[in-house]
Scaffold this active site. Structure first.
Site, mmCIF file in Angstrom:
data_model
loop_
_atom_site.group_PDB
_atom_site.id
_atom_site.type_symbol
_atom_site.label_atom_id
_atom_site.label_comp_id
_atom_site.label_asym_id
_atom_site.label_seq_id
_atom_site.Cartn_x
_atom_site.Cartn_y
_atom_site.Cartn_z
ATOM 1 N NE ARG A 243 -4.298 -1.326 0.152
ATOM 2 C CZ ARG A 243 -4.436 -2.423 -0.607
ATOM 3 N NH1 ARG A 243 -3.486 -2.778 -1.439
ATOM 4 N NH2 ARG A 243 -5.533 -3.151 -0.537
ATOM 5 C CD GLU A 272 -3.059 2.667 -5.544
ATOM 6 O OE1 GLU A 272 -4.089 2.051 -5.896
ATOM 7 O OE2 GLU A 272 -2.077 2.097 -5.056
ATOM 8 C CG HIS A 290 -3.155 -1.418 -6.860
ATOM 9 N ND1 HIS A 290 -3.643 -0.777 -5.770
ATOM 10 C CD2 HIS A 290 -3.110 -2.721 -6.510
ATOM 11 C CE1 HIS A 290 -3.909 -1.647 -4.803
ATOM 12 N NE2 HIS A 290 -3.586 -2.853 -5.239
#
Ligand code: 8YV
Length: 328
Positions: A243, A272, A290
């Site tokens: 993360r 993000e 991602h």
């Protein structure tokens, strides 16, 4: 009379085989155009759903949960990380939460290893050179990267993915070091010939490559803070497939610009899908959208887990992947 099927609202487009089965088993409402839900849409979904199936792009905050109807009993998240869900607020409202651990471990570890290789061997720089027509031919000093064999890999978070990464990294001749809340079982440590560092600061100062593999919790937010990043060696490489919030992205960008570390491979970002603009033009940084767990097989397996969790829960049993409040 047949028992009522639960109303299951799915927030994003999932593999067809998963959606078909969800439709067969439950009164399922799909999101066919895959548009991420905003806060108002999330509130409305929770107002009507017995079971809600979100993904990492849905911020299930306390405020959103406050709108959940009394019928809403389960959030069956499609993904392993649960930092997008306010677990305490869900529990207070009597809403159970499940996730999909285990089935994306190997894919994410593959991608982490790919980033380690890509940054160390300048894969993307080389690719850009060829594609832009700037390659003038082989040269003895051209595109020199660094050998992986013999280097030290420091893994932050020795859970499933960290362990799977360690297994791969050993095949590339890296020595394994790790920092974790708890030391892993001695047998696992021996098998990986892994060195445990109780002090993250100490580990950071001695590694060639650092990989972030811990979840994002209040305790790991900016674990790699500006101060800690300063402890890294000048030749160190940082990769993150966990993360973005675990690293102070601004401080990392600043260190890369200043040449205080050698490179970074990032699959996840603090805000993000926004990315710190300073990172975009840096040649020694590999940036991915991602996609660590993005395999067809993995997504189907995740869907299977979601289905099993819903079905088990709705049949009155404890679902296999029930998430309890994570330690902060
Ligand atoms: C998933 C992830 O793609 O599972 C996780 O925690 O970060 C991803 O790799 C995503 O969560 C899907 O919701």
């Amino acid at each position: 009379m047949a028992p009522q099927k639960p109303v299951v609202v799915v927030s994003r487009k999932l593999p067809e085989v998963v959606e078909t089965r969800l439709m067969e088993l439950f009164d399922t409402r799909l999101n066919r155009d895959d548009k991420p839900m905003n806060a108002a849409e999330l509130k409305s979904a929770l107002k009507h759903a017995d079971v809600f199936v979100p993904t990492v792009t849905d911020r299930i905050t306390r405020e959103v949960l406050a709108e959940a109807g009394g019928q809403c009993r389960l959030i069956a998240s499609f993904g392993t990380g649960v930092d997008h869900i306010d677990l305490a607020a869900a529990r207070e409202r009597g809403i159970a939460v499940t996730n999909t651990p285990g089935v994306l471990t190997e894919d994410t570890a593959d991608m982490t290893m790919a980033l380690v290789l890509a940054v160390s061997r300048r894969l993307c720089e080389g690719e850009r050179l060829v594609r832009t027509g700037k390659w003038g031919g082989w040269g003895p000093m051209a595109m020199l990267g660094h050998r992986l064999g013999g280097k030290r890999l420091g893994i932050i978070g020795m859970g499933r993915i960290g362990t799977a990464l360690a297994r791969r990294a050993r095949g590339f001749g890296l020595s394994i070091h790790y920092h974790n809340r708890r030391r892993v079982h001695p047998e696992l440590e021996r098998g990986l010939e892994a060195t445990y560092w109780q002090s993250l600061d100490q580990m950071l100062a001695h590694m060639d490559i650092i990989s972030v593999n811990c979840p994002h919790t209040p305790a790991t937010y900016h674990l790699l803070s500006a101060r800690r990043l300063k402890l890294l060696c000048k030749h160190a490489v940082v990769v993150n497939t966990s993360r973005g919030e675990v690293i102070d992205e601004g401080a990392l960008a600043q260190m890369l610009i200043g040449g205080e570390i050698a490179g970074a491979g990032l699959d996840v970002f603090e805000h993000e899908p926004a990315i710190n603009p300073k990172l975009i033009d840096l040649p020694n940084v590999v940036l991915l959208p991602h996609m660590g767990s993005a395999t067809v097989e993995g997504r189907v397996d995740m869907g299977e887990k979601v289905i099993i969790n819903i079905k088990t829960f709705w049949d009155g049993h404890t679902p296999p992947d029930r998430v309890l409040e994570i330690e902060s």
